[in-house]
Design a protein around this motif. Sequence first.
Motif, PDB file in Angstrom:
ATOM      1  N   PRO A 195     -18.821  18.452  21.385  1.00  0.00           N
ATOM      2  CA  PRO A 195     -18.754  19.333  20.211  1.00  0.00           C
ATOM      3  C   PRO A 195     -17.775  18.772  19.188  1.00  0.00           C
ATOM      4  O   PRO A 195     -16.839  18.038  19.530  1.00  0.00           O
ATOM      5  CB  PRO A 195     -18.246  20.661  20.791  1.00  0.00           C
ATOM      6  CG  PRO A 195     -18.573  20.597  22.252  1.00  0.00           C
ATOM      7  CD  PRO A 195     -18.458  19.156  22.628  1.00  0.00           C
ATOM      8  N   ASP A 196     -17.963  19.146  17.943  1.00  0.00           N
ATOM      9  CA  ASP A 196     -17.106  18.639  16.872  1.00  0.00           C
ATOM     10  C   ASP A 196     -15.646  19.000  17.100  1.00  0.00           C
ATOM     11  O   ASP A 196     -14.746  18.200  16.787  1.00  0.00           O
ATOM     12  CB  ASP A 196     -17.572  19.182  15.522  1.00  0.00           C
ATOM     13  CG  ASP A 196     -18.887  18.556  15.073  1.00  0.00           C
ATOM     14  OD1 ASP A 196     -19.228  17.476  15.584  1.00  0.00           O
ATOM     15  OD2 ASP A 196     -19.566  19.157  14.218  1.00  0.00           O
ATOM     16  N   TRP A 197     -15.378  20.195  17.647  1.00  0.00           N
ATOM     17  CA  TRP A 197     -13.987  20.602  17.846  1.00  0.00           C
ATOM     18  C   TRP A 197     -13.294  19.752  18.906  1.00  0.00           C
ATOM     19  O   TRP A 197     -12.083  19.554  18.848  1.00  0.00           O
ATOM     20  CB  TRP A 197     -13.892  22.096  18.175  1.00  0.00           C
ATOM     21  CG  TRP A 197     -14.683  22.560  19.359  1.00  0.00           C
ATOM     22  CD1 TRP A 197     -15.939  23.087  19.365  1.00  0.00           C
ATOM     23  CD2 TRP A 197     -14.251  22.555  20.732  1.00  0.00           C
ATOM     24  NE1 TRP A 197     -16.331  23.409  20.644  1.00  0.00           N
ATOM     25  CE2 TRP A 197     -15.307  23.096  21.501  1.00  0.00           C
ATOM     26  CE3 TRP A 197     -13.079  22.154  21.378  1.00  0.00           C
ATOM     27  CZ2 TRP A 197     -15.236  23.237  22.884  1.00  0.00           C
ATOM     28  CZ3 TRP A 197     -13.004  22.296  22.760  1.00  0.00           C
ATOM     29  CH2 TRP A 197     -14.064  22.823  23.503  1.00  0.00           C
ATOM     30  N   VAL A 198     -14.076  19.228  19.871  1.00  0.00           N
ATOM     31  CA  VAL A 198     -13.503  18.320  20.876  1.00  0.00           C
ATOM     32  C   VAL A 198     -13.193  16.973  20.222  1.00  0.00           C
ATOM     33  O   VAL A 198     -12.127  16.391  20.445  1.00  0.00           O
ATOM     34  CB  VAL A 198     -14.462  18.130  22.069  1.00  0.00           C
ATOM     35  CG1 VAL A 198     -13.874  17.128  23.062  1.00  0.00           C
ATOM     36  CG2 VAL A 198     -14.743  19.457  22.759  1.00  0.00           C
ATOM     37  N   LYS A 199     -14.109  16.487  19.409  1.00  0.00           N
ATOM     38  CA  LYS A 199     -13.871  15.226  18.700  1.00  0.00           C
ATOM     39  C   LYS A 199     -12.630  15.321  17.819  1.00  0.00           C
ATOM     40  O   LYS A 199     -11.815  14.395  17.765  1.00  0.00           O
ATOM     41  CB  LYS A 199     -15.096  14.867  17.858  1.00  0.00           C
ATOM     42  CG  LYS A 199     -16.350  14.565  18.653  1.00  0.00           C
ATOM     43  CD  LYS A 199     -17.524  14.301  17.726  1.00  0.00           C
ATOM     44  CE  LYS A 199     -18.809  14.078  18.513  1.00  0.00           C
ATOM     45  NZ  LYS A 199     -19.980  13.881  17.610  1.00  0.00           N
ATOM     46  N   GLU A 200     -12.505  16.449  17.121  1.00  0.00           N
ATOM     47  CA  GLU A 200     -11.349  16.653  16.253  1.00  0.00           C
ATOM     48  C   GLU A 200     -10.058  16.655  17.062  1.00  0.00           C
ATOM     49  O   GLU A 200      -9.058  16.061  16.664  1.00  0.00           O
ATOM     50  CB  GLU A 200     -11.501  17.965  15.486  1.00  0.00           C
ATOM     51  CG  GLU A 200     -10.377  18.242  14.502  1.00  0.00           C
ATOM     52  CD  GLU A 200     -10.569  19.550  13.763  1.00  0.00           C
ATOM     53  OE1 GLU A 200      -9.584  20.038  13.162  1.00  0.00           O
ATOM     54  OE2 GLU A 200     -11.690  20.095  13.788  1.00  0.00           O
ATOM     55  N   PHE A 201     -10.074  17.329  18.228  1.00  0.00           N
ATOM     56  CA  PHE A 201      -8.903  17.350  19.104  1.00  0.00           C
ATOM     57  C   PHE A 201      -8.570  15.946  19.580  1.00  0.00           C
ATOM     58  O   PHE A 201      -7.401  15.529  19.583  1.00  0.00           O
ATOM     59  CB  PHE A 201      -9.164  18.267  20.300  1.00  0.00           C
ATOM     60  CG  PHE A 201      -7.980  18.454  21.207  1.00  0.00           C
ATOM     61  CD1 PHE A 201      -7.096  19.510  21.014  1.00  0.00           C
ATOM     62  CD2 PHE A 201      -7.739  17.578  22.256  1.00  0.00           C
ATOM     63  CE1 PHE A 201      -5.997  19.683  21.847  1.00  0.00           C
ATOM     64  CE2 PHE A 201      -6.642  17.733  23.095  1.00  0.00           C
ATOM     65  CZ  PHE A 201      -5.776  18.796  22.888  1.00  0.00           C
ATOM     66  N   VAL A 268      -7.928  25.449  22.415  1.00  0.00           N
ATOM     67  CA  VAL A 268      -8.980  25.031  21.496  1.00  0.00           C
ATOM     68  C   VAL A 268     -10.358  25.352  22.080  1.00  0.00           C
ATOM     69  O   VAL A 268     -11.287  25.735  21.354  1.00  0.00           O
ATOM     70  CB  VAL A 268      -8.847  23.522  21.187  1.00  0.00           C
ATOM     71  CG1 VAL A 268     -10.034  23.031  20.367  1.00  0.00           C
ATOM     72  CG2 VAL A 268      -7.557  23.247  20.426  1.00  0.00           C
ATOM     73  N   GLU A 271     -11.227  28.949  21.549  1.00  0.00           N
ATOM     74  CA  GLU A 271     -11.704  29.143  20.179  1.00  0.00           C
ATOM     75  C   GLU A 271     -13.111  28.557  20.010  1.00  0.00           C
ATOM     76  O   GLU A 271     -13.996  29.192  19.427  1.00  0.00           O
ATOM     77  CB  GLU A 271     -10.745  28.471  19.188  1.00  0.00           C
ATOM     78  CG  GLU A 271      -9.280  28.833  19.338  1.00  0.00           C
ATOM     79  CD  GLU A 271      -8.938  30.219  18.838  1.00  0.00           C
ATOM     80  OE1 GLU A 271      -9.769  30.789  18.106  1.00  0.00           O
ATOM     81  OE2 GLU A 271      -7.860  30.727  19.181  1.00  0.00           O
ATOM     82  N   GLY A 272     -13.296  27.340  20.526  1.00  0.00           N
ATOM     83  CA  GLY A 272     -14.569  26.647  20.333  1.00  0.00           C
ATOM     84  C   GLY A 272     -15.747  27.354  20.962  1.00  0.00           C
ATOM     85  O   GLY A 272     -16.842  27.401  20.383  1.00  0.00           O
ATOM     86  N   TYR A 273     -15.537  27.904  22.163  1.00  0.00           N
ATOM     87  CA  TYR A 273     -16.615  28.612  22.861  1.00  0.00           C
ATOM     88  C   TYR A 273     -16.561  30.120  22.651  1.00  0.00           C
ATOM     89  O   TYR A 273     -17.355  30.847  23.236  1.00  0.00           O
ATOM     90  CB  TYR A 273     -16.571  28.288  24.362  1.00  0.00           C
ATOM     91  CG  TYR A 273     -17.152  26.930  24.685  1.00  0.00           C
ATOM     92  CD1 TYR A 273     -18.524  26.707  24.614  1.00  0.00           C
ATOM     93  CD2 TYR A 273     -16.330  25.868  25.037  1.00  0.00           C
ATOM     94  CE1 TYR A 273     -19.061  25.462  24.903  1.00  0.00           C
ATOM     95  CE2 TYR A 273     -16.856  24.616  25.331  1.00  0.00           C
ATOM     96  CZ  TYR A 273     -18.234  24.421  25.255  1.00  0.00           C
ATOM     97  OH  TYR A 273     -18.758  23.185  25.538  1.00  0.00           O
ATOM     98  N   LYS A 274     -15.596  30.570  21.848  1.00  0.00           N
ATOM     99  CA  LYS A 274     -15.422  32.009  21.600  1.00  0.00           C
ATOM    100  C   LYS A 274     -15.322  32.785  22.906  1.00  0.00           C
ATOM    101  O   LYS A 274     -15.932  33.842  23.091  1.00  0.00           O
ATOM    102  CB  LYS A 274     -16.563  32.546  20.725  1.00  0.00           C
ATOM    103  CG  LYS A 274     -16.591  31.960  19.313  1.00  0.00           C
ATOM    104  CD  LYS A 274     -17.719  32.551  18.502  1.00  0.00           C
ATOM    105  CE  LYS A 274     -17.636  32.153  17.030  1.00  0.00           C
ATOM    106  NZ  LYS A 274     -17.595  30.694  16.823  1.00  0.00           N
TER     107      LYS A 274
END
Length: 531
Positions: A195-201, A268, A271-274
């Motif tokens: 997921p994009d949020w993992v890449k960002e992390f 994170v 947040e990412g998976y709500k």
Amino acid sequence: MNKIFFILFFVASHLISNECLAQTIPTNKPKIIVGLMVDQMRWDYLYKYQDRYGDGGFKRLLNQGFSCENTMIRHAPTVTACGHASVYTGSVPAINGIIENSWYDRSWGREISNVEDTTVTGVGGNAKQNRSPRNLLTTTIGDELRIATNYQSKVVGISIKDRGAILPGGHTANAAFWEGSGKFTTSTYYMDALPDWVKEFNNRDWDKILMPNGWHTLYPIDTYILSDKDDKDYETVFSGEEKPVFPHKAPISRTPFGNTWTLEFAKVAIEGYKLGQGNFTDLLAVSLSSPDKIGHAYGPNSIEVEDNYLRLDKDLEDLFNYLDKRFGKNGYLFFITADHGADHSPGYLEENRIPTGVLTGEVFKGLDQELTKKFGTSGIILAKSGYQLYLDYDVLSKIGVDKITAANYIIDRLKQVPGIETAFLTEALASATYPEPVKTMLINGYNPKRSGDIVIVKSAGWKGGSRIGATHGDWNPYDAHIPLVWMGTGIRPGKTHRSVGMTDIAPTLAALLNIQQPSGCIGQVITEITD
């Protein structure tokens, strides 16, 4: 007419009411369960450094939560993969199939990792991250939660170690993430791309953010009075260091900052998976691998281990503050436990005149030579995995020697080796003459399709390999006595000294959630923890 209208209105209202109830989390159930496993956390760490813990971490857990003070592992060996599988399946290696961190697989003709899967490939890291939960033979509490809610509950596993993320998540987890090449990665078992949020992390330079100047002690080093001196010849020296002393230049995963890194990723992921925002309870299974790496390198009485837990105490306070703010203090259920404990380094035990010793590989080389001399052929021992020996049935068949004869000879020779308490033919463990609970722990660790033919029991305090560093894996209390503290939704403050098992965690969660226990569960519900 009015009577008929009233009946129809009542029925409709009842159906609407039930539908609404079915689509919302009951008030007595948490929005999210956060399970935290600390890799290589002995029970006594809860109290050993207590005078230096703050009010918001371990002290909050013990004051506001319920502690099962006498929680024991019910199987041997006491290693990472077995512990993680046992907690979340409520089962033991004999049933769930996770008998070691790795074992010899006769069909593959080699040793395999507990989560190795050649049908998948790595995602976000190197291609060697071919990992999945397929070697786990039973369901986990996460699987049962997913099934019970028609897969509307979400389950996510996170750890630096692959097994620490994958096994707790189970077969139906939405995701599992572990470290690969300094980044959080996964495999195609779960997804085709991060997921994009993992890449960002992953794109953030966490080494510089968390430890820009290396690993220094949190407090002045001369105040660490509950630990031994900093420079010991039985501690590990990492690359780039001349001595095993502070400040350290170790990678982040081998420092307390690996815990911080993992917990930041956990936030994170929430947040990412709500997580905790849906109609049903979600499960986040987090495992902190860094304490194990630190413990192996320096041993339980080191300044490094003490500093790790003083820093972890602050990480826990930060995590609880985050969970409080996001879900409310009664909106989540949290538990902390460990996969195993640890013995002291032989070097430390020698200094303090405590029985110890080292079993080196020379023992087994010598045994091979004796077998060749006795039976006229080499290769009778096909493989050694952990402290189990696999016999080569083809070699035995060629020389006309049955397995029992060869095994009994090997066992007799092993019993003469200093540091080996005893050894058993695994398939005959049930009739072995040996005290409880050790005998049952060995039986619980034996899976007939995966285990070796002979299991070795080391003497108390003895270590395999060398006198440097520390390890675990045995039945003894230093390896098998672990913490278990619950806090949050429905949990009453208090403690019990009643003996409970690692296998009791999953059925307790099942009872709290009103769902089925995992398919191989043999544990019992810990009834004392609730109001």
